[in-house]
Design a protein around this motif. Sequence first.
Motif, PDB file in Angstrom:
ATOM      1  N   SER A 108       1.191  -1.184  -0.025  1.00 46.84           N
ATOM      2  CA  SER A 108       0.049  -0.377  -0.193  1.00 46.84           C
ATOM      3  C   SER A 108       0.928   1.387   0.216  1.00 46.84           C
ATOM      4  O   SER A 108      -0.017   2.093  -0.046  1.00 46.84           O
ATOM      5  CB  SER A 108      -1.153   0.553   1.342  1.00 46.84           C
ATOM      6  N   TYR A 119      -1.008  -4.767 -10.318  1.00 44.82           N
ATOM      7  CA  TYR A 119      -0.597  -2.733  -9.655  1.00 44.82           C
ATOM      8  C   TYR A 119      -0.464  -2.534 -10.044  1.00 44.82           C
ATOM      9  O   TYR A 119       0.390  -1.723 -11.336  1.00 44.82           O
ATOM     10  CB  TYR A 119       0.381  -3.670  -8.494  1.00 44.82           C
ATOM     11  N   ARG A 122       1.333   4.573  -7.688  1.00 45.59           N
ATOM     12  CA  ARG A 122       0.926   5.123  -6.861  1.00 45.59           C
ATOM     13  C   ARG A 122       1.785   6.482  -7.067  1.00 45.59           C
ATOM     14  O   ARG A 122       2.333   6.668  -8.055  1.00 45.59           O
ATOM     15  CB  ARG A 122       1.234   5.429  -5.501  1.00 45.59           C
TER      16      ARG A 122
END
Length: 127
Positions: A108, A119, A122
């Motif tokens: 995360s 994924y 970010r």
Amino acid sequence: MGEPPVGGLNSEADQPRPAAVVEAQFGIGDVVRHRIFPFRGVIFDVDPVFANTEEWWQAIPEEIRPRKDQPFYHLLAENDETSYIAYVSQQNLVRDERPEPIHHPAVSQLFGAFEKGRYRLRETIRN
């Protein structure tokens, strides 16, 4: 003075040849599993060739020691017992087709959504 003799220091045969470049098969965010050992992980960095210590490489049993002239991947890895960071050669990885996310506690921090088996990095992490 004349030209250097054929086969002398300036001949093409004496020039260093560039190493063959092995293209990375996986990218950051891909979920992969090890071909031999029971773990899987998400890639968070890629080295175009081996970039760890000689001591680390020599510690791998010779019969399964990977070549150095290939991409090596940094993984947030997990097995049935724990999570950890792994450094794995391309020859020892395959894409993990399971639709399950990785449960490493650092996922995360680096990644956002898990979509279609991979994924998304970010936005704040991207260069």
